[in-house]
Structure formats: structure tokens, C-alpha cells
Design an enzyme around this catalytic site. Sequence first.
Site, PDB file in Angstrom:
ATOM      1  N   GLU A  36      85.508  75.160  56.811  1.00 33.21           N
ATOM      2  CA  GLU A  36      86.190  75.254  55.527  1.00 33.21           C
ATOM      3  C   GLU A  36      87.286  76.299  55.708  1.00 33.21           C
ATOM      4  O   GLU A  36      86.996  77.394  56.195  1.00 33.21           O
ATOM      5  CB  GLU A  36      85.215  75.710  54.434  1.00 33.21           C
ATOM      6  N   ARG A 261      71.341  78.110  63.974  1.00 36.41           N
ATOM      7  CA  ARG A 261      72.535  78.908  64.194  1.00 36.41           C
ATOM      8  C   ARG A 261      72.195  80.107  65.058  1.00 36.41           C
ATOM      9  O   ARG A 261      71.041  80.536  65.133  1.00 36.41           O
ATOM     10  CB  ARG A 261      73.102  79.385  62.857  1.00 36.41           C
ATOM     11  N   LYS A 271      80.407  85.956  55.093  1.00 27.12           N
ATOM     12  CA  LYS A 271      81.811  86.076  54.720  1.00 27.12           C
ATOM     13  C   LYS A 271      82.012  87.200  53.714  1.00 27.12           C
ATOM     14  O   LYS A 271      82.944  87.991  53.804  1.00 27.12           O
ATOM     15  CB  LYS A 271      82.256  84.739  54.114  1.00 27.12           C
TER      16      LYS A 271
END
Length: 560
Positions: A36, A261, A271
Site C-alpha cells: 500500500e 512474517r 507504521k
Amino acid sequence: MQDERKESLNFIEQIIETDLANGKHSGRILTRFPPEPNGYLHIGHAKAIWINFELAKKYGGKTNLRFDDTNPTTEETEYVESIQKDIQWLGYQWQNEPLYASDYFGQLYEYAKKLISKGLAYVDDSTPEEIASMKGTPTEPGVDSPYKSRSVEENLTLFEGMKNGEFPDGSRVLRANIDMAAPNMLMRDPILYRIKKENHHRTGDDWCIYPMYDFAHGQSDSIEGITHSLCSLEFIHHRPVYDWFIEKLEIFPSRQIEFARMNVEYMITSKRRLLKLVNEKYVTGWDDPRMPTLSGMRRKGYPAAALRTFCEKTGVAKRDNTIEINLLESCVRDELNKTALRAMVVLDPIKVVITNYPEGTSEILMAENNPEDVSAGERQMPFSREIYIEREDFMEDAPPKYFRMTPGKDVRLKHAYILHCEGCEKDEFGLVTTIYATYYPNSKSGSDVSGIKPKGTLHWVDAHASRTCEVRLYDRLFTVSDPLADENTDFINFYNKDSLQTVHNAKIEPGIVFTDPLTHYQFFRLGYFCIDQDSSSEALVFNKTVGLKDTFAKEVKPTP
RNA sequence: UGACCCAUGGUGUAAUUGGCAACACAGCAGAUUUUGGUUCUGUUAUUCUAGGUUCGAGUCCUAGUGGGUCAACCA
């Protein structure tokens, strides 16, 4: 020669090989990396990039870069640029031009109408709060929206009205008609479209309704013919939704596969938290060498090849993991040991006067650029009566296992002569100001006939020919390996105030001059460094990439 | 009072798919070394628990325990 051991496959490779063996998709392999564009890529993305590109490469396939730009409020073109740069720096090239989920807005809109026509989607006028309350909880089923039973015609009309901007933001959504009692909460009539009268970075004001992740991602995969859609574990609950749309829309069946992950000690990838570090000036920016971003690690001097090796060595599996920072640094050292040019830099200089070296004279000594790679050639190093060595390389009263400079002992100067330390001069506070030594003229590097075998070898620079430079010494950003472990303590409390130490008065040999930022060096006995972008030909600035392994430090000052 | 995922040395990943638990990093010891680096040698340490199937289980089955994930008009 054949490998005795059969190559072991990770679980995704096993799936792919099974598909290949069954002739699925005629053996075609197409993966994708779907960021994104609302932030910078970090170490976790590096792993996802590595998996998608390497797997495709291994099986003769391709990889698409697709920006998942379905939310106009958070996404910016700036990130589109940085993401492409980072992927290419890592060493990968996507197939053709970058793609965008927004390219498919028209197709997605048609898909939505098809679903409505099949009675599988409806327009819901409920408020966000009402939708949330009707959703139930993980342990209690939800209840049907009063709008769930609208007619196909009414839904079609309302959805078109949504698209035409007839209703205010947030007033209506399009939802899938699945099952409000599903144990998987994502299957409880997920929202497909919301109204947002906002300018999109690519489609401008063409649309005022935007698809949600669940109605964009899988469909985009399908449109592109992605065969294996690899994502991280937290999307596992989305897979039934992913498959449901493929089935109901009767479109190309991409397959979603989830992997764990990668987490790394001392690094965070949230983030929100990274943004806090930047905004509140704990770091100088997204590319601060302490940041776990690709741009930060690049500026710190981590080679792309080392990051790729790191991804390979950490493997692909489905269990939660935290990789020791050790392994990353080991990969970086391994790569840099082979490639980095050696240089002599003294971070904390102290002068040594070689009393039996003739005053007013100097000579040029030759130094190999990389003992691991003779093709790297040699350089010249001036040498004279006065030199600098590292302050910590001298001790007036040294323990027996101290192999450096101490009165009465011999020590080798790398690429130069063996010195015999005579003593030192101190100021009124007892601080050593000058060291005195004599040299053995017949001990010159390469033609040493002195027969002396000192235990230690020091780095040094000529006092007059050397130049001053700035060196930025970086340490871990946090004082603990997992700053998020304690939910009652904000991670910022673990910020390492000593994570950056700037040395302004380092002395560097004159042969090292301004070149491209990111040129890697091994400062002899100190570690790996690279030229920072803040450098100019007048003022060199270096970033510390990683130190050399230091078994001596461990021995004398064992740190907990 | 739910669903789903996961569980192998300190860390991470393997185990020819039911047949001697190994590789890397870290650790420890030593050799070599004009980087206390590199390299080389040796070495410590592993299958969550309890049952079951089987000649044989890290692997299959059952139950339990532990960890993770899921209730944004985010992705």
C-alpha cells in the site's frame, strides 16, 4: 558432483511443486508484491519481496508489482516512488510496468453489480456504529441488518446512486450477503464499498466510492492471473472471503498462501511507531541509519546482497519468529569482508612521536586494499616521524594479555614498521598527550628482517598527511531486544539515547577521498563504514555499518 | 465462553513425507593470522505434555497445555 543431500523445500515450494506436477495453470507461475503506498518499506517487506521474487524466479515465473491503492485518504505518490526504488535496490525487477489496484476500479464496479444481481450483495444504510454492534463478537454471532433483504433492483439503484455521488460520505456501504453468524467474523457480511468523496492519487475525482481490501485484493490477483498470492499470517482469516468471491464471481482462481512474517530483535515495523520516531525527532528521518526501513539500512551501509542472504537463511515457515540481530549482522559482515576496501581511520587520535625517525622526512608505504581480494589492488600511505594511533591502543600499565602499545613493548604498525614504546607525556590531569617510541628500520612491512614478532598490530595514520573527517557511530535503536514486549510500557521508553554518537575529529588516511555515497570501507580493526550522503569533497562523513567481531572486548569487559 | 494458525538446541530452519534428529547463527575450546577481523578444527545444547496406532512416531490419531490471530466504512 551431485549433492548428497536432497534439497529441502519450504512449505510454499512444496505447494508449487505439487501444482507443477499436476499441471495446474499449465505450469505458469506468477506472484505479486502488493504494497500500500502509504509508508516506507521496512525489513519485513524485504522478506515478503524476497519470497515473492525468488520463488517466481526459481520456478521460471514472474512477479508483478501492484500498489494496493484503494484508500485515497492515506496514499501518496511520494511512497510509490520510494517503494520502487527500494525494490530495485534490493535487486529485483517486476514484470512490465507497475500495476495499481486502482487500474481495476471499473472492473471491480462491474463485479459488485454482478454480485448484487445474484443476490449476494446489498446496500446497507446503517451507521458505522450500528454495523459494528450488529457484527457480534468472536464468541457471539451477529444479527442481520434490516437492509439485508432489499431487492436486487433497489440495491442496483442505490449502488449506482452511491457511485454517482448522490449520498454523503459514510451514509451507505455495499456489503456482501454471506452469513452474520459465521464463526469467522470476516465472513459476517464484509463491507465491499464505502463512499469517500476524496481525490485519489491516480484516478483523481473519477470515483467517490472505493472498494475495501477484501473486495480489491483477491480480485486484482485474479484479474492479473496471479497463481500464488503469498501474504503474511494475519491474512489467514481473509482466505475464506478471498475464495468466496472467486467462487461467486466465477473468476480466475488465484490461491492465497500465508507465511509467518519475519521479526528481528531490536527492530519494530509498526507504521504508527516508526512515524512517531520520525515526527518526534528521535531519528533524523525515514532513512536514518538506525531505522529498520530499507532506505535506513541502505544508508547505514547494509548491502542488498546481505539482506537477500539474510532472508534466505531465515527461511519460510508458518510459526511466529524473532530473528537474532546477530544473524543479520553476520550476513552483513560476511558480504562486506569480501567486498569492502580497507582503510585506516583513527577515531580517537593520540600522537606518537617516533624519536629515531629523521625529522623533516617522510616515505610512502604500500597497503593492500583488500586481503580477501587481490584484484582490489594497492594504495599509498605516507609515513613520517609523527603519527596518530587510537587512544585506547595505549596503556601505561597494561595487563599481560594486552597486545597493544605499552612502555617497553613492541607493536606492529600495519603496513609499516615495528615500534618500541618508550613512554608517554601527560598533562596536569594525568591525560596522556603524547607517546614516544622508536622504530626498527629493518622491520618494514614486506621486507622485515628484524626477526621480531609482536603480538599486536595497530592501525594508524600519518599526523601531517591525514585529514579530519566525521564518523557517525550507530548502535541499536532500543535498549531491549523487544521494545513492545511489555504492553504497559510505551516502546519509546526503550529508546537508546546513545544510539548515535558523532565523532567530529577522526583522522583518515589521505588516500580515501570523496566518492559515491554508500561506498563501503572496512576501517581497519574498527568495523565497516560507508560514505554518507551528507559528505562533500571538503568534509567526509561516514556511517558505521557494523563493527568487527570483537572477542577481545568480550574478554576484558564482559557486558551483561 | 467461538473460530482459525502454530509448537524441534539460546535463535531460526531442516529431517529423503513413518526409519540413526541435522544445518546456519550465537556460545565454549584450540590452531592460524602483519586486522584480538577472516579462515580452519573441535565442542556444548533440541522434538510442549499425556495417551493411542505401529516392529518403529519429530512426523499419523485423540485429549490437554502454551503461544499467536480475528470484532477499522485500514491494508
